[in-house]
Write an enzyme that holds these catalytic residues in place. Structure first.
Site: not given
Ligand code: BG6
Ligand code: MG
Length: 219
Positions: A16, A14, A121, A51
């Site tokens: 973040d 992963d 993300s 996540g």
């Molecule tokens: C994940 C994070 O990796 O990505 C979440 O753990 C986040 O907290 C999700 O909401 C979506 O990210 P983004 O950058 O598309 O808003």
């Molecule tokens: Mg994470």
């Protein structure tokens, strides 16, 4: 242990909260938005956002509000949070790679273990680029490539496919509850880092990745 006797050939990270501490920036950006809206939000609630996609995260935050928001307003709010987040990640540099991660990546490459990133993300590639890691992985799967977010196993199965390793021969590393569930449902060995309560369903729980041998010993 799960998958006993298996020779692991792929590691799926992963992003973040595992490779870098952007989980903190996600929290700070949501906190700023929630404060502006006068909605109660704290670090405990934030553990459930890890996540989880941007819009699903907003829905969790809005559970603490009596106000009703239209879909258009929700998109506006999610975009606003993302603007705050994008401002924060501009300052990310290779110095922000968490301790042990570079060592681990180099060791895995030497052992010819395939490595991938699985992040829901939409900012994953920007973060990896700022960290100087965009070309370090054999495969990257982000929100663009999948239909279902974590805890659905799709993103980890997609990553296993991308590195051409059977799911049972992969180890997934996560800091979120949803992510650990996704790894477990994908039939991989799950390694949880960070808050031990959040990752309590993981096969192996580590404080962080600062000691690469914790993982290399599994291979
Ligand atoms: C994940 C994070 O990796 O990505 C979440 O753990 C986040 O907290 C999700 O909401 C979506 O990210 P983004 O950058 O598309 O808003
Ligand atoms: Mg994470």
């Amino acid at each position: 242990m799960k998958n006993k006797g298996i020779k692991y050939k792929g590691i799926i990270f992963d992003l973040d909260g595992v490779i870098t501490d952007t989980a903190e920036y996600h929290y700070l950006a949501w906190k700023k938005l929630a404060d502006e809206l006068n909605i109660y939000f704290d670090r405990k609630i934030n553990e459930n956002l890890k996540g989880v996609s941007r819009l699903e995260s907003l829905e969790i935050i809005l559970k603490n509000s009596d106000k009703v928001f239209s879909d258009e307003e929700k998109h506006y709010l999610a975009d606003k949070k993302n603007d705050y987040y994008k401002e924060m990640i501009k300052k990310i540099t290779p110095q922000d790679i968490l301790p042990g991660v570079c060592d681990l990546i180099n060791n895995l490459k030497e052992r010819e273990i395939k490595i991938a990133v699985a992040s829901v993300s939409k900012n994953a590639k920007t973060v990896l680029d700022n960290l100087g890691l965009l070309d370090s992985f054999d495969y990257i799967v982000d929100a663009e490539k999948i239909k279902n977010g974590k805890p659905d196993p799709e993103i980890f199965l997609n990553a296993a496919d991308g590195i051409k390793v059977e799911p049972c021969c992969c180890i997934g590393i996560e800091d979120s509850k949803a992510g650990i569930e996704a790894i477990n449902r994908a039939g991989m060995l799950s390694v949880g880092v960070g808050n031990p309560e959040t990752v309590e369903e993981a096969d192996i729980i580590l404080k962080d990745l600062s000691n690469p041998s914790d993982l290399l010993n599994l291979i």
